[in-house]
Design a protein around this motif. Structure first.
Motif, PDB file in Angstrom:
ATOM      1  N   THR A  19       0.831  -1.201   0.000  1.00 50.09           N
ATOM      2  CA  THR A  19       0.000   0.000   0.000  1.00 50.09           C
ATOM      3  C   THR A  19       0.866   1.251   0.000  1.00 50.09           C
ATOM      4  N   ARG A  20       1.913   1.251   0.811  1.00 45.63           N
ATOM      5  CA  ARG A  20       2.815   2.401   0.843  1.00 45.63           C
ATOM      6  C   ARG A  20       3.457   2.617  -0.521  1.00 45.63           C
ATOM      7  N   LEU A  21       3.890   1.545  -1.157  1.00 44.16           N
ATOM      8  CA  LEU A  21       4.515   1.662  -2.467  1.00 44.16           C
ATOM      9  C   LEU A  21       3.509   2.067  -3.539  1.00 44.16           C
ATOM     10  N   THR A  22       2.280   1.565  -3.419  1.00 44.25           N
ATOM     11  CA  THR A  22       1.259   1.911  -4.405  1.00 44.25           C
ATOM     12  C   THR A  22       0.890   3.387  -4.322  1.00 44.25           C
ATOM     13  N   ASN A  23       0.933   3.960  -3.132  1.00 45.99           N
ATOM     14  CA  ASN A  23       0.691   5.392  -3.010  1.00 45.99           C
ATOM     15  C   ASN A  23       1.738   6.196  -3.785  1.00 45.99           C
ATOM     16  N   ARG A  24       2.959   5.699  -3.847  1.00 39.96           N
ATOM     17  CA  ARG A  24       3.977   6.344  -4.681  1.00 39.96           C
ATOM     18  C   ARG A  24       3.594   6.245  -6.157  1.00 39.96           C
ATOM     19  N   LEU A  25       3.060   5.103  -6.548  1.00 36.07           N
ATOM     20  CA  LEU A  25       2.644   4.929  -7.940  1.00 36.07           C
ATOM     21  C   LEU A  25       1.478   5.854  -8.284  1.00 36.07           C
ATOM     22  N   VAL A  26       0.566   6.026  -7.344  1.00 34.72           N
ATOM     23  CA  VAL A  26      -0.531   6.972  -7.543  1.00 34.72           C
ATOM     24  C   VAL A  26       0.026   8.363  -7.809  1.00 34.72           C
ATOM     25  N   ALA A  27       0.991   8.776  -6.993  1.00 34.20           N
ATOM     26  CA  ALA A  27       1.596  10.099  -7.149  1.00 34.20           C
ATOM     27  C   ALA A  27       2.309  10.233  -8.489  1.00 34.20           C
ATOM     28  N   ALA A  28       2.803   9.113  -9.024  1.00 33.65           N
ATOM     29  CA  ALA A  28       3.499   9.139 -10.314  1.00 33.65           C
ATOM     30  C   ALA A  28       2.538   9.121 -11.495  1.00 33.65           C
ATOM     31  N   GLY A  29       1.250   8.899 -11.224  1.00 38.80           N
ATOM     32  CA  GLY A  29       0.259   8.903 -12.296  1.00 38.80           C
ATOM     33  C   GLY A  29      -0.148   7.537 -12.806  1.00 38.80           C
ATOM     34  N   ALA A  30       0.230   6.462 -12.106  1.00 36.31           N
ATOM     35  CA  ALA A  30      -0.125   5.109 -12.557  1.00 36.31           C
ATOM     36  C   ALA A  30      -1.624   4.877 -12.462  1.00 36.31           C
ATOM     37  N   GLY A  31      -2.124   4.030 -13.367  1.00 36.94           N
ATOM     38  CA  GLY A  31      -3.545   3.703 -13.382  1.00 36.94           C
ATOM     39  C   GLY A  31      -3.841   2.303 -12.901  1.00 36.94           C
ATOM     40  N   CYS A  32      -2.802   1.501 -12.646  1.00 39.53           N
ATOM     41  CA  CYS A  32      -2.972   0.145 -12.127  1.00 39.53           C
ATOM     42  C   CYS A  32      -1.692  -0.240 -11.405  1.00 39.53           C
ATOM     43  N   VAL A  33      -1.754  -1.327 -10.634  1.00 44.10           N
ATOM     44  CA  VAL A  33      -0.565  -1.811  -9.932  1.00 44.10           C
ATOM     45  C   VAL A  33      -0.418  -3.310 -10.172  1.00 44.10           C
ATOM     46  N   VAL A  34       0.844  -3.727 -10.351  1.00 50.39           N
ATOM     47  CA  VAL A  34       1.177  -5.116 -10.659  1.00 50.39           C
ATOM     48  C   VAL A  34       2.260  -5.580  -9.695  1.00 50.39           C
ATOM     49  N   VAL A  35       2.011  -6.663  -8.978  1.00 51.73           N
ATOM     50  CA  VAL A  35       3.025  -7.266  -8.099  1.00 51.73           C
ATOM     51  C   VAL A  35       3.815  -8.263  -8.929  1.00 51.73           C
TER      52      VAL A  35
END
Length: 231
Positions: free
Chosen positions: A69-85
């Motif tokens: 979740t902490r890392l995904t919040n960084r992706l949100v800030a970068a403009g990502a539209g999805c997350v992949v583990v």
């Protein structure tokens, strides 16, 4: 971002678990987007392999989900539209993560299950970490029987896999273990194919050149990401 007349999704990867797996996803995404003449929007954040393995061993989903979740919040800030583990071992807590993730999660397990059903496979050997093998890919494939190695073979595969994932390279001794156990699953266990239940197994097996059928979970996952991103 407008590319080739359409909107392409910015992909967010949680990488680092392990380094070879991240490299596999990165290279396959680059080559696939290039082959389709589409621009790739991508951000990678880094998770820690030893921490993941510790949480996996303790079945501490809460701790690992907090990291994701902490890392995904960084992706949100970068403009990502999805997350992949980018880790099959890292999917041990994927349902809990999907329930609270700030971004839509592209789930490998459901994509692999659909591919296995489409291929009509009924008995599949599996390689990977102890948890992935013992849970038979987290019980996520319902249309086929997943067959883990027996006894000492399971221990050997787990130890070889964890060492390979941490280092990002495969030794000849590790390669020999994976090949030997695969052949036993095929010849003695009646498996029709071998499931690469660890993304770092791309260091060992090439789907196009393997001497036996594979279920390449990481490749199926990347292909699903591509479909979503350029749909």
């Amino acid at each position: 971002m407008m590319v080739d007349g359409g909107l392409k999704m910015h992909i967010g990867l949680i990488g680092g678990i392990g380094p070879a797996a991240t490299d596999f996803y990165y290279r396959r995404l680059i080559s696939t987007f290039a082959s389709r003449k589409a621009a790739l929007e991508l951000t990678i954040v880094h998770a820690d392999t030893p921490t993941l393995l510790k949480n996996l061993s303790a079945n501490d989903a809460e701790a690992q989900v907090a990291i994701y979740t902490r890392l995904t919040n960084r992706l949100v800030a970068a403009g990502a539209g999805c997350v992949v583990v980018t880790s099959i071992a890292g999917h041990f807590c994927i349902e809990a993560f999907k329930a609270c993730s700030p971004l839509p999660v592209i789930d490998m397990i459901s994509e692999v299950s659909a591919a296995v059903e489409e291929r009509g496979l009924k008995r599949i050997g599996i390689l990977g970490t102890r948890t992935v093998m013992e849970t038979r890919f987290y019980g996520g494939v319902r249309s086929a029987e997943i067959i883990p190695p027996n006894g000492g073979d399971l221990d050997d595969v787990h130890q070889a896999y964890v060492a390979m994932a941490a280092s990002g390279v495969v030794t000849e001794a590790q390669r020999s273990i994976f090949n030997h156990v695969s052949r036993k699953l095929l010849e003695e266990g009646g498996a029709e194919a071998i499931m690469l239940g660890g993304t770092d197994l791309a260091l060992v097996f090439n789907q196009d050149a393997a001497p036996f059928p594979l279920v390449d979970c990481a490749a199926l996952h990347v292909d699903a990401v591509v479909r979503l991103a350029i749909a």
